[in-house]
Design a protein around this motif. Structure first.
Motif, PDB file in Angstrom:
ATOM      1  N   GLY A  45       0.819  -1.207   0.000  1.00 22.51           N
ATOM      2  CA  GLY A  45       0.000   0.000   0.000  1.00 22.51           C
ATOM      3  C   GLY A  45       0.852   1.256   0.000  1.00 22.51           C
ATOM      4  O   GLY A  45       0.557   2.225  -0.721  1.00 22.51           O
ATOM      5  N   GLN A  46       1.928   1.252   0.803  1.00 22.95           N
ATOM      6  CA  GLN A  46       2.816   2.409   0.856  1.00 22.95           C
ATOM      7  C   GLN A  46       3.530   2.614  -0.475  1.00 22.95           C
ATOM      8  O   GLN A  46       3.679   3.758  -0.940  1.00 22.95           O
ATOM      9  N   LEU A  47       3.972   1.537  -1.099  1.00 22.11           N
ATOM     10  CA  LEU A  47       4.643   1.643  -2.390  1.00 22.11           C
ATOM     11  C   LEU A  47       3.721   2.237  -3.442  1.00 22.11           C
ATOM     12  O   LEU A  47       4.126   3.120  -4.218  1.00 22.11           O
ATOM     13  N   ASN A  48       2.483   1.755  -3.498  1.00 25.49           N
ATOM     14  CA  ASN A  48       1.533   2.300  -4.466  1.00 25.49           C
ATOM     15  C   ASN A  48       1.370   3.807  -4.290  1.00 25.49           C
ATOM     16  O   ASN A  48       1.409   4.573  -5.255  1.00 25.49           O
ATOM     17  N   GLU A  49       1.189   4.230  -3.059  1.00 27.14           N
ATOM     18  CA  GLU A  49       0.958   5.644  -2.781  1.00 27.14           C
ATOM     19  C   GLU A  49       2.175   6.492  -3.134  1.00 27.14           C
ATOM     20  O   GLU A  49       2.057   7.521  -3.823  1.00 27.14           O
ATOM     21  N   GLN A  50       3.362   6.074  -2.686  1.00 26.59           N
ATOM     22  CA  GLN A  50       4.565   6.856  -2.916  1.00 26.59           C
ATOM     23  C   GLN A  50       4.964   6.861  -4.392  1.00 26.59           C
ATOM     24  O   GLN A  50       5.349   7.910  -4.940  1.00 26.59           O
ATOM     25  N   ILE A  51       4.876   5.699  -5.041  1.00 27.25           N
ATOM     26  CA  ILE A  51       5.271   5.621  -6.446  1.00 27.25           C
ATOM     27  C   ILE A  51       4.292   6.399  -7.319  1.00 27.25           C
ATOM     28  O   ILE A  51       4.693   7.112  -8.246  1.00 27.25           O
ATOM     29  N   THR A  75      13.151   5.397  -5.532  1.00 23.48           N
ATOM     30  CA  THR A  75      13.321   4.217  -4.684  1.00 23.48           C
ATOM     31  C   THR A  75      13.882   4.583  -3.312  1.00 23.48           C
ATOM     32  O   THR A  75      13.581   3.910  -2.319  1.00 23.48           O
ATOM     33  N   LEU A  76      14.693   5.638  -3.226  1.00 24.34           N
ATOM     34  CA  LEU A  76      15.165   6.081  -1.919  1.00 24.34           C
ATOM     35  C   LEU A  76      13.994   6.618  -1.096  1.00 24.34           C
ATOM     36  O   LEU A  76      13.878   6.349   0.098  1.00 24.34           O
ATOM     37  N   GLN A  77      13.110   7.365  -1.741  1.00 25.00           N
ATOM     38  CA  GLN A  77      11.939   7.876  -1.046  1.00 25.00           C
ATOM     39  C   GLN A  77      11.027   6.739  -0.587  1.00 25.00           C
ATOM     40  O   GLN A  77      10.546   6.732   0.554  1.00 25.00           O
ATOM     41  N   THR A  78      10.766   5.769  -1.464  1.00 20.82           N
ATOM     42  CA  THR A  78       9.872   4.667  -1.084  1.00 20.82           C
ATOM     43  C   THR A  78      10.510   3.797  -0.007  1.00 20.82           C
ATOM     44  O   THR A  78       9.816   3.291   0.882  1.00 20.82           O
ATOM     45  N   ALA A  79      11.841   3.630  -0.058  1.00 18.10           N
ATOM     46  CA  ALA A  79      12.516   2.870   0.993  1.00 18.10           C
ATOM     47  C   ALA A  79      12.401   3.584   2.330  1.00 18.10           C
ATOM     48  O   ALA A  79      12.233   2.953   3.379  1.00 18.10           O
ATOM     49  N   ALA A  80      12.478   4.909   2.302  1.00 17.29           N
ATOM     50  CA  ALA A  80      12.363   5.665   3.545  1.00 17.29           C
ATOM     51  C   ALA A  80      10.990   5.472   4.179  1.00 17.29           C
ATOM     52  O   ALA A  80      10.869   5.308   5.394  1.00 17.29           O
ATOM     53  N   VAL A  81       9.947   5.482   3.341  1.00 17.77           N
ATOM     54  CA  VAL A  81       8.596   5.328   3.879  1.00 17.77           C
ATOM     55  C   VAL A  81       8.338   3.889   4.321  1.00 17.77           C
ATOM     56  O   VAL A  81       7.881   3.632   5.435  1.00 17.77           O
ATOM     57  N   SER A  82       8.633   2.922   3.441  1.00 21.08           N
ATOM     58  CA  SER A  82       8.347   1.522   3.757  1.00 21.08           C
ATOM     59  C   SER A  82       9.273   0.977   4.835  1.00 21.08           C
ATOM     60  O   SER A  82       8.846   0.220   5.705  1.00 21.08           O
ATOM     61  N   PHE A  83      10.547   1.351   4.785  1.00 16.00           N
ATOM     62  CA  PHE A  83      11.525   0.789   5.701  1.00 16.00           C
ATOM     63  C   PHE A  83      11.625   1.581   7.004  1.00 16.00           C
ATOM     64  O   PHE A  83      11.758   1.013   8.076  1.00 16.00           O
TER      65      PHE A  83
END
Length: 474
Positions: free
Chosen positions: A145-151, A180-188
């Motif tokens: 869900g986080q990946l969908n939103e951020q991407i 991918t750095l932004q999505t890693a920050a949110v997901s990770f």
């Protein structure tokens, strides 16, 4: 086998036998005289040839000496074993002949110590089991869900610089690395990166580049000096975060790691969590940036496959820009094939080092304990005996019938055996979300005759950032 302990950022002995008394000692260069090969030039050996053109160098050695050959790099002789049987021997490691720590340690111990990739046997098993909680179905569902939103937010903004024709000229690698750095920050990490994003990204870049620096001491103005400085910044940043997550955990991966326990119920030590997280963040955003850029390049030059993946994504999600549900990931079957083919053509980790813990024999060659042993996924993935016309992008190589007919270790972009990449399902999920969100909005196009040059080490990337056109659809 004990993993490397925490040490000073400038303790260069952490990379050597001298600083690691538990390592199996190298047998001496003369012990490998019977193995055919090339020692290269005086002092530097074959180091610069391997770094400059690893694929070409490997093909040359294989043609001259066969699938077992000797080289001399970074001041020491070692042996390369090429082929799917060699991959199986080293990666599956049925008899625990090989050490990851002692193979990767001389390269990474100043930069990414104690990551899972650098751990052996029981120590590796214990920490891997503790960390695997972060990749269970429920956390993965949340990450999706986080990946969908951020991407979706990120790729929607790509068209802001479009011309009157709806086309945006981009350096695609740079776009994906930022995203991918932004999505890693949110997901990770459970937080959006603020002003520190550029500092962290530079730190990651410097650390990765330092891994293959010929000068192995962190001297001022050297690649290793910049890499060690980057690691210092990372340790400070993540140490503060792990303390915050233990007090106020969230749904992010870092919270899962911060609260992970070993089999006796004890929490992983703070510095151990930090080291694992630094390594995972690097692996998650640098390797997916490399592999997705490779996929985008082949889709831009294979429009028929781009159309197929776009149609599949639209059919599964129900329309342009819609989220890809966690339950629907398995329905993107053509995307899965295309991703596997891009990983075959350009594996993010072209070669994998180990050290022999005991004497062994492979294909009639005696290899003594302490020898550095390398395998090459890139070489095996390019073998025309396994992959006819290996330079051609053909996702249908990965249909179930063709996979069943090949050696199990002919395709190893994620490694294998006990050290199979812990995040491989996360990488595949992120790729599918990227495909769904990008291809439903844009057509990827490359200029006629354009052929980017690729940097092979330490993680493959196009030297010019991959110049593509994004044509807005609809």
């Amino acid at each position: 086998m004990a993993s490397v302990p925490a040490r000073s950022f400038t303790d260069v002995t952490v990379q050597s036998d001298r600083g690691n008394p538990h390592w199996t000692r190298h047998p001496g260069d003369a012990a490998l005289d019977a193995i055919p090969g090339d020692d290269g030039w005086p002092i530097v050996g074959t180091t610069f040839r391997q770094l400059g053109d690893p694929i070409g160098f490997g093909k040359e050695m294989l043609a001259k000496f066969g699938p077992v050959y000797r080289t001399r790099s970074f001041g020491r002789r070692g042996v390369n074993l090429i082929g799917p049987d060699a991959n199986e021997l080293v990666l599956f490691d049925r008899d625990k002949l090989f050490s990851n720590e002692q193979g990767w340690g001389p390269i990474l111990n100043l930069l990414f110590p104690r990551g899972l990739m650098l751990m052996d046997h029981e120590a590796h098993r214990i920490d891997r089991r503790a960390l695997s909680i972060a990749f269970k179905p429920e956390p993965m569902r949340a990450y999706c869900g986080q990946l969908n939103e951020q991407i979706a937010r990120g790729v929607e903004a790509w068209s802001k610089g479009a011309g009157a024709d709806g086309v945006t000229q981009v350096r695609f690698y740079d776009l994906i690395k930022t995203l991918t750095l932004q999505t890693a920050a949110v997901s990770f990490l459970g937080l959006p990166l603020g002003p520190e994003a550029d500092r962290l990204n530079k730190a990651f870049v410097d650390m990765v580049q330092a891994s293959v620096a010929p000068i192995r001491r962190p001297l001022p103005f050297t690649a290793m000096g910049r890499g060690v400085a980057g690691r210092r910044l990372m340790v400070e940043y993540f140490t503060q975060l792990v303390r915050e997550r233990r007090e106020r955990p969230g749904q992010d991966m870092f919270s899962q790691f911060a609260l992970a326990t070993r089999e006796d119920g004890s929490l992983l030590a703070e510095d151990v969590v930090v080291d694992h997280m630094i390594f995972l963040m690097m692996a998650a955003h640098d390797t997916i940036t490399s592999s997705f850029t490779t996929l985008a390049w082949h889709l831009a030059t294979s429009p028929e496959w781009q159309d197929k993946l776009r149609a599949e994504a639209l059919a599964v999600t129900g329309g342009p820009g819609r989220a890809l549900a966690y339950e629907d990931l398995g329905k993107l079957e053509l995307t899965d094939l295309a991703f596997k083919e891009s990983l075959r053509i350009m594996p993010p980790v072209p070669a994998m080092p180990r050290r022999a813990l005991r004497d062994f024999t492979f294909r009639g060659h005696f290899i003594p304990a302490g020898t550095g042993v390398g395998i090459s996924p890139a070489a095996v993935h390019a073998d025309p005996a396994l992959w006819p016309d290996p330079d051609r992008f053909d996702p249908l190589r990965f249909t179930p019938d063709k996979v069943a007919a090949r050696h199990k270790y002919a395709w190893v972009p994620f490694g294998g055996g006990a050290h199979m990449c812990l995040g491989l399902h996360f990488a595949t999920m992120q790729t599918k979300v990227l495909v769904a969100q990008i291809l439903s909005r844009y057509a990827l196009e490359a200029a006629p005759g354009y052929a980017p040059s690729w940097q092979a080490w330490p993680i493959p990337k196009p030297r010019d950032g991959l110049r593509l056109s994004l044509r807005r659809l609809g």
